[in-house]
Design a protein around this motif. Structure first.
Motif, short mmCIF file in Angstrom:
data_model
loop_
_atom_site.label_atom_id
_atom_site.label_comp_id
_atom_site.label_asym_id
_atom_site.label_seq_id
_atom_site.Cartn_x
_atom_site.Cartn_y
_atom_site.Cartn_z
N THR A 1 0.91 -1.49 -0.10
CA THR A 1 -0.07 -0.36 0.23
C THR A 1 0.91 1.42 -0.10
O THR A 1 0.45 2.55 -0.56
N LYS A 2 2.21 1.41 0.41
CA LYS A 2 3.08 2.55 0.55
C LYS A 2 3.23 2.85 -1.18
O LYS A 2 3.34 3.93 -1.11
N LEU A 3 3.98 1.48 -1.23
CA LEU A 3 4.41 2.01 -2.77
C LEU A 3 2.65 1.76 -3.95
O LEU A 3 2.83 2.44 -5.46
N LYS A 4 1.53 1.33 -3.82
CA LYS A 4 0.11 0.93 -4.56
C LYS A 4 0.63 0.25 -5.61
O LYS A 4 0.94 0.47 -6.90
N ASN A 5 1.53 -0.97 -4.65
CA ASN A 5 1.52 -2.16 -6.39
C ASN A 5 0.69 -3.63 -6.20
O ASN A 5 0.54 -3.28 -4.83
N ALA A 6 1.09 -3.66 -6.56
CA ALA A 6 0.09 -5.30 -6.85
C ALA A 6 0.59 -6.10 -7.68
O ALA A 6 0.34 -5.32 -8.53
N ILE A 7 0.22 -6.82 -6.74
CA ILE A 7 0.82 -8.52 -8.13
C ILE A 7 -0.78 -9.73 -8.44
O ILE A 7 -0.76 -9.90 -7.00
N VAL A 8 -0.93 -9.51 -8.82
CA VAL A 8 -2.25 -11.19 -8.93
C VAL A 8 -2.00 -11.81 -9.60
O VAL A 8 -1.53 -11.72 -11.17
N VAL A 9 -1.78 -13.46 -9.63
CA VAL A 9 -1.23 -14.35 -10.59
C VAL A 9 -2.89 -15.08 -10.20
O VAL A 9 -2.88 -15.98 -9.31
N LEU A 10 -3.26 -15.29 -11.36
CA LEU A 10 -4.10 -16.72 -11.27
C LEU A 10 -4.27 -18.38 -12.67
O LEU A 10 -4.41 -17.03 -13.50
N ASP A 11 -4.00 -18.99 -11.95
CA ASP A 11 -3.99 -20.47 -13.05
C ASP A 11 -5.12 -21.06 -12.80
O ASP A 11 -5.96 -21.60 -11.53
N ASN A 12 -5.43 -22.02 -13.89
CA ASN A 12 -6.51 -22.75 -13.24
C ASN A 12 -6.13 -24.57 -13.81
O ASN A 12 -7.13 -25.58 -14.20
N SER A 13 -4.79 -24.48 -14.37
CA SER A 13 -3.68 -25.50 -14.28
C SER A 13 -2.79 -26.72 -13.45
O SER A 13 -2.01 -27.09 -13.80
N ALA A 14 -3.69 -26.60 -11.81
CA ALA A 14 -2.63 -26.80 -11.50
C ALA A 14 -0.93 -26.68 -11.06
O ALA A 14 -0.32 -27.16 -11.06
N SER A 15 -0.79 -25.24 -11.89
CA SER A 15 0.29 -24.86 -11.88
C SER A 15 1.34 -25.03 -10.26
O SER A 15 0.66 -24.97 -9.30
N MET A 16 2.26 -26.39 -10.49
CA MET A 16 3.51 -25.71 -9.14
C MET A 16 3.77 -24.44 -9.23
O MET A 16 5.13 -24.40 -8.14
N ASN A 17 4.01 -23.75 -10.11
CA ASN A 17 5.01 -22.86 -10.37
C ASN A 17 4.03 -21.29 -9.94
O ASN A 17 5.10 -20.43 -9.59
N VAL A 18 3.28 -20.84 -9.29
CA VAL A 18 2.87 -19.85 -8.93
C VAL A 18 3.70 -19.34 -7.89
O VAL A 18 3.74 -17.51 -8.60
N ASN A 19 3.43 -19.21 -7.14
CA ASN A 19 4.26 -18.53 -5.59
C ASN A 19 5.74 -18.18 -6.64
O ASN A 19 6.34 -17.49 -6.30
N SER A 20 6.59 -19.03 -7.22
CA SER A 20 7.86 -19.23 -8.14
C SER A 20 7.44 -17.95 -8.69
O SER A 20 9.18 -16.42 -9.24
N ILE A 21 6.32 -17.28 -9.54
CA ILE A 21 6.23 -16.72 -10.40
C ILE A 21 5.95 -15.35 -10.10
O ILE A 21 6.68 -14.13 -10.07
N VAL A 22 5.24 -15.19 -8.91
CA VAL A 22 5.00 -14.15 -8.47
C VAL A 22 6.80 -13.53 -7.83
O VAL A 22 6.79 -11.92 -7.68
N LYS A 23 7.78 -14.43 -7.28
CA LYS A 23 8.56 -13.94 -6.70
C LYS A 23 9.63 -13.14 -7.81
O LYS A 23 10.06 -11.97 -7.63
N GLN A 24 9.20 -13.71 -8.74
CA GLN A 24 10.07 -13.73 -10.33
C GLN A 24 9.32 -12.17 -10.48
O GLN A 24 10.06 -10.84 -11.39
N LEU A 25 7.94 -11.92 -10.83
CA LEU A 25 7.48 -10.81 -11.08
C LEU A 25 7.60 -9.47 -10.58
O LEU A 25 7.70 -8.31 -10.43
N VAL A 26 8.23 -9.70 -8.71
CA VAL A 26 8.60 -8.62 -8.16
C VAL A 26 9.90 -7.87 -9.31
O VAL A 26 9.68 -6.11 -8.19
N LYS A 27 10.60 -8.06 -9.67
CA LYS A 27 11.46 -7.87 -9.82
C LYS A 27 10.53 -6.70 -11.13
O LYS A 27 11.84 -6.02 -11.14
N VAL A 28 9.80 -6.53 -11.49
CA VAL A 28 9.08 -5.63 -12.27
C VAL A 28 8.96 -4.05 -11.78
O VAL A 28 9.49 -3.29 -12.46
N LEU A 29 8.46 -4.58 -10.19
CA LEU A 29 7.57 -3.42 -9.69
C LEU A 29 9.09 -2.30 -9.23
O LEU A 29 9.00 -1.97 -8.43
N LYS A 30 10.22 -3.35 -8.67
CA LYS A 30 11.11 -2.27 -8.09
C LYS A 30 11.68 -1.22 -8.64
O LYS A 30 11.71 -1.11 -9.88
#
Length: 377
Positions: free
Chosen positions: A348-377
């Protein structure tokens, strides 16, 4: 999350025993993704373009099928979808595609309770037996349910095996309450003594919403929240819904290195509160903004959602009302049920947000979120 890791560990053990090295290789391949490579010298536009291509490759490699929303400084950087609506892989996803949110639904259930508080119909520290008198838990409060500190056994997922005839094709919210009362299970610990993630507690919150409002959980959430916010592709849906489907709905499947299997709802999917909400990345723009300012809740009531929980012995727990809390400014929640793998994180301080929605039982969503943080730095 404890349940999720137990399931993952069980799958690994089963694979070793039943299928040997090949299964271990498949498991490792499914849970391994390439790094998102972004240079410090890249412009923001270049970062987003690289991210979009990276996500598209993950989908092509059968490691992700879903939608991503990136918001930086309150502006949308990326809003795109990658893949298909169901296991047939014929219809492509769009930003309006509505995904099962699994446990990300809990923050919506929390807001349902907050709305009733705002309307003067309940208080967070009321005993739950004021609204569910059949239960033997007089000392448990609504706040305890919201913060996973009730001590009530998380038992409802075991009911279909024990009460197969009574339940039939789908367990319902009222039936869950009835069976929990029938079980008369003692508390596992005193209220507010231990923090233990509890899906049963959030189903009880949905039951309280039904008891207080006189409406089904689905109807209350639709008329009192989603319609008022203009969230056109967000709703509660389960096996008890009048409609067998709805516009823009996605369906769950499992994708194991290109081997695709449909995942159908089962007997537990008549339940909601701990899950049951579907939404799109278009609507998550509205939902993210809701938490900054809205016409439905006062600032005082909204702040309750992000207060850390203090246990009886003074221990501070980083969980509020359907949110994991990380310091003053950051909060997030993940979800996992059927093929749904979901994550919503905000600063809320930076007013940033990440949403990742998957419907294929992907085991990688948490890893994807961690990688996406780079874009918001």
């Amino acid at each position: 999350m404890k349940l999720i890791w137990k399931i993952i560990i069980a799958v690994v053990i089963f694979g070793i025993l039943a299928f040997g090295v090949a299964s271990i290789w498949a498991f490792n391949e499914m849970s391994k993704i390439d790094e998102l490579v972004i240079s410090e010298n890249d412009s923001l536009t270049e970062k987003v373009e690289k991210t979009d291509k990276w996500l598209a490759k993950l989908q092509k490699d059968n490691k992700f099928n879903g939608a991503v929303l990136l918001i930086k400084n309150d502006s949308v950087l990326l809003k795109n979808t990658y893949g298909f609506t169901d296991y047939t892989r014929k219809e492509k996803l769009t930003p309006q595609s509505s995904f099962r949110l699994a446990s990300v639904s809990k923050q919506f259930t929390g807001v349902g309770i907050m709305l009733l508080k705002e309307q003067g119909k309940l208080n967070f520290d009321d005993a739950i037996t004021n609204y569910l008198p059949a239960l033997p838990y007089e000392k448990v409060t609504i706040r305890n349910l919201l913060t996973h500190t009730s001590g009530i056994p998380d038992a409802y997922m075991d009911f279909p095996k024990k009460y197969k005839k009574e339940i039939g094709s789908a367990l319902t919210i009222p039936m869950m309450v009835e069976l929990l009362a029938k079980e008369n299970l003692p508390l596992e610990n005193n209220p507010n003594e231990v923090h233990s993630y509890n899906n049963t507690g959030y189903v009880l919150l949905a039951a309280i919403i039904e008891s207080v409002s006189g409406k089904s959980f689905e109807e209350f959430m639709q008329t009192e929240l989603f319609d008022k916010l203009g969230m056109k592709n967000t709703r509660v849906w389960n096996l008890l819904s009048k409609e067998k489907t709805f516009p823009n709905k996605t369906w769950s499947f499992e994708n194991i290195l290109g081997d695709v299997v449909e995942l159908k709802p089962g007997v537990l999917d008549g339940i909601a509160g701990d899950g049951g909400v579907f939404s799109s990345i278009d609507d998550f723009i509205i939902w993210n903004q809701f938490w900054y300012d809205n016409q439905l809740l006062s600032k005082t009531t909204m702040e309750e959602a992000f207060k850390e929980t203090v246990l009886n012995d003074g221990t501070v727990i980083n969980y509020g009302f359907g949110w994991s809390i990380f310091g003053k400014d950051a909060h997030a929640h993940n979800g996992s049920w059927l093929g749904a793998r979901t994550s919503f994180a905000r600063n809320t301080k930076l007013k940033n947000a990440i949403v990742v929605l998957d419907n294929s039982a992907s085991m990688n969503v948490n890893s994807i979120v961690k990688q996406l943080v780079k874009v918001l730095k």
